[in-house]
Design an enzyme around this catalytic site. Structure first.
Site, PDB file in Angstrom:
ATOM      1  N   LYS B  76       0.863  -1.180   0.000  1.00 37.16           N
ATOM      2  CA  LYS B  76       0.000   0.000   0.000  1.00 37.16           C
ATOM      3  C   LYS B  76       0.899   1.230   0.000  1.00 37.16           C
ATOM      4  CE  LYS B  76      -3.890   1.957   2.669  1.00 37.16           C
ATOM      5  NZ  LYS B  76      -4.768   1.725   3.831  1.00 37.16           N
ATOM      6  N   SER B 151      -9.649   1.832   2.717  1.00 36.70           N
ATOM      7  CA  SER B 151      -8.744   2.598   1.891  1.00 36.70           C
ATOM      8  C   SER B 151      -7.721   1.764   1.135  1.00 36.70           C
ATOM      9  CB  SER B 151      -7.997   3.602   2.775  1.00 36.70           C
ATOM     10  OG  SER B 151      -7.151   2.917   3.685  1.00 36.70           O
ATOM     11  N   SER B 175      -9.883  -0.580   6.805  1.00 37.62           N
ATOM     12  CA  SER B 175      -9.243  -0.330   5.507  1.00 37.62           C
ATOM     13  C   SER B 175      -8.609  -1.535   4.849  1.00 37.62           C
ATOM     14  CB  SER B 175      -8.192   0.781   5.647  1.00 37.62           C
ATOM     15  OG  SER B 175      -8.826   2.034   5.663  1.00 37.62           O
TER      16      SER B 175
END
Lengths: 488, 473
Positions: B76, B151, B175
């Site tokens: 990420k 996210s 997330s």
């Protein structure tokens, strides 16, 4: 209204000091970057100091230990749990946009520092709190024509902030308080106490009120004082200014003023304080640290004897007078040196005299600090022992042996005394020869002596010293001389 | 090439020369290229990955390779990797290169994982749909008109579309789990403190945790094993020893599972999601476990607590992005104040600004106690009540989200509706405990549905072993 018509004495000044002391830890407060004053700008900055994304603070246990030491020295209560807080504000030299500090739970609270006024009165100045925080970097507004330059070396350097109660009443008391704080910091070896380099900083909160009033006057904060004397001057000026303003019917308002050392006056700073909201909240990256009573005891064991205890010891046990004791404890390194001399001799008075007179005057002449002094405390004790044993005279030790030892500090004191031929004769057979010769020189004076002219001993002693070329131990020789005369 | 779902099969196929690691990397690189429209990757570390593949292939042959040899993994874009860009999908860090690596990243590399690139996400991990990225929305591979979730949307889609075997995301309020649910992959949120946060760009420090997104429970186990454990660089990382997750077993154990009545009875729960969890309850009972409803009257408090506390922390954590020492600086800045003001105004996206303002407000003088202090108190209550449930039950189950993946743009103008997408996931972050979302079938439109199991803190070993059985039995 003219200044002369003001009765300043009807006012009482109320002063509290905030002192920031930079801790002498090996590394910064929340990372392992080393700190060294005077390094090239922006050279001691790792990702944590720079506030890079993803970095987290690391506990530096040494800072906690140092803060505990200062708290104990100032008779404070030490909190069991250390909670850290963030103080949020934007500034160019604050890379994270917040400072890690302590807000509602300072490590030390409710202590005091003792000062002694000129008149000799002892006074306790209350310590409200001592808390740990980290320093910001340095912004330099005057190094470049267009830009502010920023040095982040100092960012993250550990500080303790020592906040006093509003117990101080004059510039002089503030001076004495700061001197005492600095002495403690230096004894504890946690801060070098240098106001010019900024390792010790002081802000003063000053107000005045009519004596006996039950409410404090309006508080004004004064900043930018870079020496203890300037703190004193700034406070005295500010007290006078406030009284005069009040007498002229003006209303004082809360503000921050800056001290101008050249003019000796204070001037209002751009007022931004009123609007700031630091949005303190608990630092989520540092879990609370627990300090047990056992841990506090272990720190106590690491603490040196503090000036107050040494003063008591010197005046009450060692029989030194207060002046001498104060001179010896004034500087920690001098006291340490003295303590080491004492560990080798029982003659406290001589030790004190040697350190205060001979050693200090030599160091003053050479502009040296006692840490740079070449002669070891044990050697001073050796000199004292030679004098006490009657092997050398005091004057020979002072005038000949001491300078010779400085020239060749690795030699033993005894060998220097011998090579300079300064060892006194106390052997009574040798002495008797010189005494007999001296008496024989003035046979007519014997009767005078017998008749009661005791002062004639001096005449005979002079002859003995002359004959022995100064090597006769005066104490032993004069006793033997009297004995001989009495037998005649 | 086979669509691998387990590291172990990759490792045995490399050993038996069925494939080579360079071939595998080429395969993933080609998939990434073919599926560029998904916008999962912000940057592909093509050359790094290729040369690492050659080296590690050699190590495998010499029998010297680490535990993760054969693992091709994406990061990420909020995980720092030395010498590589990291932007948190924000314009404010668009050209920023990290000078150090996250502890989790270092531990991956030490075990010979290959990092293939950085993955799109919501800006500073704030969002539930990946629509808040400064670099565009990520498309769900099951239906390109739908969101990936967020996210960690890029992570979930990259694993879903087989652009890499696994990904490391971060989970502050769901997330990892919510996009995993939306994309039909596994998403683990470990216990707070289990994995060092050093090198994870902070959103909300007391909630954030790194978590793996994988195609199998086994891969989640091995990844957790490698990246967990104490770290001197993170004072909040736990000193607890790391379990050997891959060896843990709960086989033959009859367990007690709670479900929170209110989660199933909630308005707005998609009917298929409701049916899905009801069937799962039946399945668990059929497997011999006890499943019982419990009451948890704080469900409606979770979102307010979460947004009060996370935004407070975020407002402070994001103060360092000021156009001063690194990152984006506005070209319209002309002095100190305008540098900060304009760089932040132009550098941050709308949702990040919304949260910074909210957080600044809740911490401000006069409001602090009413908001921050109160939320902190209620957070403790939630922890207590959750612990009470765990004293009676092994796990708590719920849907991962009230719905399957929604349409792109559907909620982007309605932050409150968007915030509710996290209603079941924020619980674990508030309580600090472990949770996982597992793929559990699809809805009428063939969109994946996730099922969440929460476990008490540091009970990942049993949680993972349990969900493995649940899927295989």
């Amino acid at each position: 209204m003219s200044e002369n018509s003001i009765d300043y004495s009807k006012y009482q000044a109320v002063i509290g000091l905030e002192v920031h002391a930079q801790m002498l830890t090996k590394s910064k407060a929340y990372c392992s970057d080393a700190y060294d004053y005077g390094s090239d700008p922006n050279t001691i900055i790792g990702p944590i100091s720079l506030g890079h994304p993803g970095t987290l603070p690391k506990h530096n246990k040494e800072v906690v230990n140092y803060a505990i030491k200062m708290g104990l020295a100032a008779h404070c209560h030490i909190a069991e749990y250390q909670y850290y807080a963030r103080k949020n504000y934007f500034y160019g030299d604050l890379p994270k946009g917040y400072q890690i500090t302590q807000d509602k739970t300072p490590i030390c609270t409710n202590g005091y520092i003792e000062i002694k006024t000129k008149e000799g009165a002892e006074k306790k100045i209350g310590i409200t709190r001592i808390h740990m925080e980290e320093d910001a970097g340095k912004s330099m507004h005057d190094q470049d024509l267009y830009d502010t330059l920023i040095d982040l070396n100092r960012a993250g350097v550990p500080l303790i902030e020592i906040v006093s109660e509003p117990d101080i009443r004059s510039g002089e008391e503030a001076y004495l308080y700061l001197t005492e704080i600095k002495k403690l910091l230096k004894y504890l070896e946690i801060c070098d106490g240098n106001m010019e380099e900024g390792s010790l900083r002081c802000d003063a909160n000053i107000s005045v009120m009519i004596k006996g009033a039950d409410k404090f006057g309006t508080k004004v904060e004064v900043k930018n004082m870079n020496s203890f004397r300037n703190v004193q001057r700034a406070i005295d000026h500010e007290i006078k200014r406030q009284i005069e303003a009040l007498e002229a019917g003006e209303k004082l308002h809360m503000e921050t003023r800056t001290f101008d050392a050249l003019k000796g006056t204070t001037a209002a700073m751009r007022s931004k304080e009123g609007a700031s909201d630091y949005r303190y909240f608990p630092e989520p990256d540092l879990p609370p640290l627990r300090i047990t009573p056992v841990y506090i005891d272990s720190i106590k064991l690491l603490m040196p004897e503090l000036p107050k205890a040494l003063f008591e010891k010197y005046t009450k046990q060692s029989g030194l007078n207060e002046y001498d004791a104060n001179v010896l404890i004034d500087d920690k390194d001098t006291a340490t040196y003295f303590e080491e001399v004492l560990s080798h001799t029982k003659n406290t008075k001589s030790a004190a005299n040697w350190v205060m007179v001979n050693v200090r005057s030599y160091l003053n002449e050479q502009a040296l600090h006692i840490k740079q002094f070449i002669i070891k405390p044990a050697q001073i004790a050796e000199i004292i022992a030679l004098i006490d044993d009657g092997k050398v005279s005091h004057s020979a030790a002072q005038q000949k042996i001491f300078p010779a030892l400085i020239e060749s500090p690795s030699s033993s004191v005894l060998s220097i005394a011998e090579s300079l031929n300064l060892i006194q004769e106390s052997n009574s057979d040798e002495l008797q020869v010189w005494i007999d010769a001296a008496i024989a020189k003035f046979p007519e004076k014997i009767a005078e002596y017998k008749a009661g002219k005791v002062s004639l001993v001096g005449l005979f002693m002079g002859e003995v010293m002359k004959a022995s070329k100064g090597k006769a131990d005066p104490k032993v020789a004069s006793a033997l001389l009297k004995e001989t005369l009495d037998k005649k | 090439m086979e669509r691998y779902t387990h590291l172990q099969s990759i490792q045995s196929d490399i050993k038996s020369d069925k494939i080579s690691l360079p071939q595998l990397v080429e395969y993933y690189l080609k998939n990434i290229e073919d599926k560029k429209h998904l916008n999962a990757f912000l940057e592909v570390f093509t050359e790094d990955a290729k040369s690492a593949a050659v080296n590690i292939q050699q190590k495998i042959k010499q029998g010297k390779a680490g535990k993760l040899a054969g693992m091709v993994i994406g990061l990420k874009d909020n995980l720092c990797y030395k010498g590589h860009k990291v932007s948190a999908s924000s314009k404010i860090l668009e050209s920023f290169t990290s000078i150090y690596s996250a502890t989790a990243v270092e531990r991956l590399l030490a075990e010979d994982a290959i990092i293939i690139g950085r993955l799109n996400c919501d800006e500073f991990a704030m969002g539930a749909s990946n629509e808040n990225s400064a670099f565009g929305t990520v498309l769900n591979d099951a239906d390109n008109t739908k969101v990936s979730g967020g996210s960690s949307g890029g992570c979930a889609v990259a694993v879903q579309a087989d652009l890499c075997l696994a990904a490391l995301g971060s989970d502050t309020g769901g997330s990892v789990r919510q996009p995993a649910g939306f994309c039909g992959v596994y998403g683990l949120k470990p216990t707070y403190g289990r994995i060092s946060r050093w090198g994870l760009i902070a959103y909300a420090s007391s909630f954030d945790i790194i978590g793996p997104l994988t195609k199998s429970v086994d891969d989640a186990q091995i990844l957790l094993e490698v990246i967990s454990g104490a770290d001197e660089y993170d004072a909040t990382s736990s000193e607890k020893p790391v379990d050997v997750y891959s060896q843990a077993s709960v086989s033959g154990q009859k367990l007690k599972i709670a479900y929170i009545k209110e989660t199933i009875e909630m308005d707005g729960l998609q009917p298929e999601v409701k049916v899905n969890i009801e069937k799962s309850i039946e399945r668990l009972r059929a497997q011999g476990h006890t499943v019982e409803p419990v009451s948890f009257d704080m469900l409606d408090k979770l979102i307010p607590i979460y947004y009060t506390l996370t935004t407070a922390e975020a407002s402070s954590n994001l103060a360092r992005f000021a156009g001063m020492h690194y990152g984006f600086r506005s070209s319209n800045a002309h002095d100190f104040e305008s540098t900060i003001r304009k760089s932040r105004s132009e550098g941050f996206g709308a949702e990040v600004k919304r949260r910074i303002m909210l957080g600044t407000f809740v911490l401000s003088e006069g409001y602090y106690d009413a908001y921050y202090t109160k939320a902190q108190k209620v957070r403790n209550l939630v922890k207590q009540k959750t612990d009470e449930i765990f004293s009676q039950y092994d796990f708590i189950m719920s849907p991962t989200s009230p719905t399957s993946a929604f349409k792109i743009g559907e909620k982007s103008d309605d932050p409150l509706a968007m915030y509710l997408a996290d209603i079941f996931t924020v619980h674990a972050n508030i309580a600090g405990c472990a949770a996982i979302s597992i793929p559990n079938g699809v809805d009428n439109n063939n969109m994946p549905i996730g099922l969440q199991f929460m476990a008490k803190s540091f009970d990942e070993a049993r949680l993972l072993a349990f969900v493995k059985n649940f899927r295989s039995e």
